[in-house]
Design a protein around this motif. Structure first.
Motif, PDB file in Angstrom:
ATOM      1  N   PHE A 233       0.832  -1.205   0.000  1.00  0.00           N
ATOM      2  CA  PHE A 233       0.000   0.000   0.000  1.00  0.00           C
ATOM      3  C   PHE A 233       0.867   1.255   0.000  1.00  0.00           C
ATOM      4  O   PHE A 233       0.545   2.246  -0.663  1.00  0.00           O
ATOM      5  CB  PHE A 233      -0.926  -0.014   1.222  1.00  0.00           C
ATOM      6  N   LEU A 234       1.984   1.230   0.734  1.00  0.00           N
ATOM      7  CA  LEU A 234       2.862   2.395   0.817  1.00  0.00           C
ATOM      8  C   LEU A 234       3.795   2.530  -0.384  1.00  0.00           C
ATOM      9  O   LEU A 234       4.525   3.519  -0.472  1.00  0.00           O
ATOM     10  CB  LEU A 234       3.698   2.321   2.102  1.00  0.00           C
ATOM     11  N   SER A 235       3.819   1.569  -1.278  1.00  0.00           N
ATOM     12  CA  SER A 235       4.682   1.646  -2.468  1.00  0.00           C
ATOM     13  C   SER A 235       3.868   1.618  -3.754  1.00  0.00           C
ATOM     14  O   SER A 235       4.405   1.309  -4.816  1.00  0.00           O
ATOM     15  CB  SER A 235       5.684   0.487  -2.466  1.00  0.00           C
ATOM     16  N   ARG A 236       2.608   1.946  -3.674  1.00  0.00           N
ATOM     17  CA  ARG A 236       1.709   1.858  -4.822  1.00  0.00           C
ATOM     18  C   ARG A 236       1.096   3.225  -5.103  1.00  0.00           C
ATOM     19  O   ARG A 236       0.767   3.974  -4.180  1.00  0.00           O
ATOM     20  CB  ARG A 236       0.604   0.832  -4.541  1.00  0.00           C
ATOM     21  N   LEU A 237       0.949   3.557  -6.378  1.00  0.00           N
ATOM     22  CA  LEU A 237       0.324   4.812  -6.778  1.00  0.00           C
ATOM     23  C   LEU A 237      -1.191   4.653  -6.816  1.00  0.00           C
ATOM     24  O   LEU A 237      -1.712   3.599  -7.205  1.00  0.00           O
ATOM     25  CB  LEU A 237       0.833   5.252  -8.150  1.00  0.00           C
TER      26      LEU A 237
END
Length: 214
Positions: A142-146
């Motif tokens: 979630f923290l590495s997704r646009l």
């Protein structure tokens, strides 16, 4: 003139005419007092030269690399849309009211030098939407997704205040229930350079001696 044969014998030789080149004249002075310089001859332009190996390297196209996606992991495309509504106030009391109403207080920043931000906007998200995304793809992904952030006056409104691509910077979850408490986004346009923590997934971890030992 004399020619040398031995330390004690000298004989006269025939006189020769020596040609002395004329001395180049000093450039005349102009009326301004500066010396006039004659233009230097120019060299013909160099023609481009390519070797066979260099020509082959220029013409040859790089080989394509085939990539495969692991089963059970989230796919990068298409971008998921997160709907939000603007929020005017901040603070503990306001955040508590937002959570009680089923919303998650959030902030979206303007990206500056990849880390710090400005031009912040206070927003609120639907708690169920954030909880489902975090549970479905996992917190590291979630923290590495646009995501596509769609800000509207109300969730059911057709008017769009701002629609921008964002990257989650942080998400705080409740220690006991894993309920999302707040989320911080940073705007991520196509020309932005951002630092992202990419999660690594190891295949065959259960049979790899090195991974099992740590």
């Amino acid at each position: 003139m004399w020619s040398f044969r031995s330390p004690t014998h000298f004989t006269p030789t025939q006189n020769r005419t020596v040609h002395i080149p004329p001395i180049e004249p000093i450039p005349p002075l102009l009326s301004s007092g500066k010396a006039f310089s004659f233009p230097k001859p120019t060299k013909p332009p160099l023609k481009p030269y390519f070797t066979l190996s260099l020509s082959a390297a220029v013409i040859e196209t790089p080989p394509s690399i085939e990539t495969t996606l692991l089963d059970g992991l989230p796919k990068p495309d298409p971008l998921d849309t997160i709907f939000a509504i603007p929020r005017s106030d901040s603070g503990k009391n306001v955040s508590a009211k937002e959570r009680k109403a089923g919303r998650v207080p959030s902030i979206v920043f303007e990206q500056e030098d990849g880390q710090h931000g400005g031009n912040k906007r206070l927003i609120s998200l639907k708690k169920n939407r954030i909880r489902n995304l975090v549970n479905e793809i996992g917190r590291p992904f979630f923290l590495s997704r646009l995501f596509e952030l769609d800000v509207r006056p109300q969730f059911e409104s057709d008017e769009v205040i701002e629609k921008v691509r964002v990257l989650p910077r942080s998400v705080h979850l409740h220690a006991g229930t894993d309920e999302p408490l707040n989320v911080t986004f940073i705007r991520a346009p196509s020309h932005a350079l951002l630092k992202v923590d990419i999660p690594l997934v190891f295949r065959g971890e259960d049979i790899s001696p090195g991974l099992r030992k740590g």
